[in-house]
Design an enzyme around this catalytic site. Structure first.
Site, PDB file in Angstrom:
ATOM      1  N   CYS A   1      54.877  98.405  25.510  1.00 44.31           N
ATOM      2  CA  CYS A   1      53.582  98.748  26.019  1.00 44.31           C
ATOM      3  C   CYS A   1      52.647  97.708  24.628  1.00 44.31           C
ATOM      4  CB  CYS A   1      52.313  99.591  25.436  1.00 44.31           C
ATOM      5  SG  CYS A   1      52.428 100.067  23.520  1.00 44.31           S
TER       6      CYS A   1
ATOM      7  N   GLU B   1      59.163 103.240  20.349  1.00 43.94           N
ATOM      8  CA  GLU B   1      59.178 102.486  19.910  1.00 43.94           C
ATOM      9  C   GLU B   1      58.474 101.838  18.582  1.00 43.94           C
ATOM     10  OE1 GLU B   1      58.018 102.273  22.970  1.00 43.94           O
ATOM     11  OE2 GLU B   1      58.209 100.636  24.082  1.00 43.94           O
TER      12      GLU B   1
ATOM     13  N   CYS C   1      54.328 106.223  21.227  1.00 49.11           N
ATOM     14  CA  CYS C   1      55.424 105.125  21.426  1.00 49.11           C
ATOM     15  C   CYS C   1      56.716 105.571  20.845  1.00 49.11           C
ATOM     16  CB  CYS C   1      54.952 104.193  21.980  1.00 49.11           C
ATOM     17  SG  CYS C   1      53.818 103.624  22.355  1.00 49.11           S
TER      18      CYS C   1
ATOM     19  N   ASN D   1      58.964 109.370  22.417  1.00 51.38           N
ATOM     20  CA  ASN D   1      57.810 109.228  22.716  1.00 51.38           C
ATOM     21  C   ASN D   1      57.433 110.893  22.082  1.00 51.38           C
ATOM     22  OD1 ASN D   1      59.139 109.487  25.191  1.00 51.38           O
ATOM     23  ND2 ASN D   1      57.038 109.688  26.138  1.00 51.38           N
TER      24      ASN D   1
ATOM     25  N   TYR E   1      45.045 112.829  24.574  1.00 53.21           N
ATOM     26  CA  TYR E   1      45.888 111.654  25.067  1.00 53.21           C
ATOM     27  C   TYR E   1      46.153 110.969  23.776  1.00 53.21           C
ATOM     28  CZ  TYR E   1      46.241 113.975  29.140  1.00 53.21           C
ATOM     29  OH  TYR E   1      46.378 115.011  30.532  1.00 53.21           O
TER      30      TYR E   1
ATOM     31  N   CYS F   1      53.046  98.411  20.809  1.00 53.61           N
ATOM     32  CA  CYS F   1      54.139  98.645  20.497  1.00 53.61           C
ATOM     33  C   CYS F   1      54.436  96.666  20.044  1.00 53.61           C
ATOM     34  CB  CYS F   1      55.251  99.276  21.481  1.00 53.61           C
ATOM     35  SG  CYS F   1      54.561 101.033  20.755  1.00 53.61           S
TER      36      CYS F   1
HETATM   37 ZN   LIG Z   1      53.892 101.345  22.850  1.00 55.13          ZN
END
Ligand SMILES: [Zn+2]
Length: 127
Positions: free
Chosen positions: A88, A58, A56, A45, A51, A91
């Protein structure tokens, strides 16, 4: 998928996790994706002070693989915190696009479980 290959994938996920850039959440994640070409593609990540721009592990692993010309995968392993972490929603959708059907969730103590992406995302978006 044999145990040795799973162990190799998990080790790669923990290794790349060391490179995670997570100064804001301090929640570091590593992902290792096993391509059908036999190669392992890793991602961690990468957070951002804005933000919403955070990416991520993945997704970064998938994007790295695609950039290398690999689009078919056998599995992905995730290395995160003390407990199992799951991808998440975004992803899960990315993994669905590339039919990454086997997701290996790990814990720091070395234990893991293999889950099917269809159980994590039973109704993926598709065009
Ligand atoms: Zn994710």
């Amino acid at each position: 998928m044999d145990k040795a290959r799973i162990d190799e994938l998990i080790a790669a996920a923990f290794e790349v996790r060391e490179n995670a850039y997570a100064p804001y959440s301090e929640f570091t994640v590593g992902a290792a994706l096993l391509g059908m070409d036999g190669r392992i593609y890793a991602g961690c990540n990468v957070e951002n002070g804005s933000y919403g721009l955070t990416s991520c592990a993945e997704r970064n692993a998938v994007f790295a693989a695609v950039a290398e010309g690999c689009r078919n995968f056998a599995a992905i392993a995730l290395a995160g915190g003390r407990d199992f972490i799951v991808p998440c929603g975004a992803c899960r959708q990315i993994l669905s696009e590339f039919n990454v059907n086997r997701v290996i969730l790990t814990k720091r103590d070395g234990s893991y479980k293999v889950v099917a992406l269809k159980d994590l995302l039973p109704y993926p978006f598709s065009l």
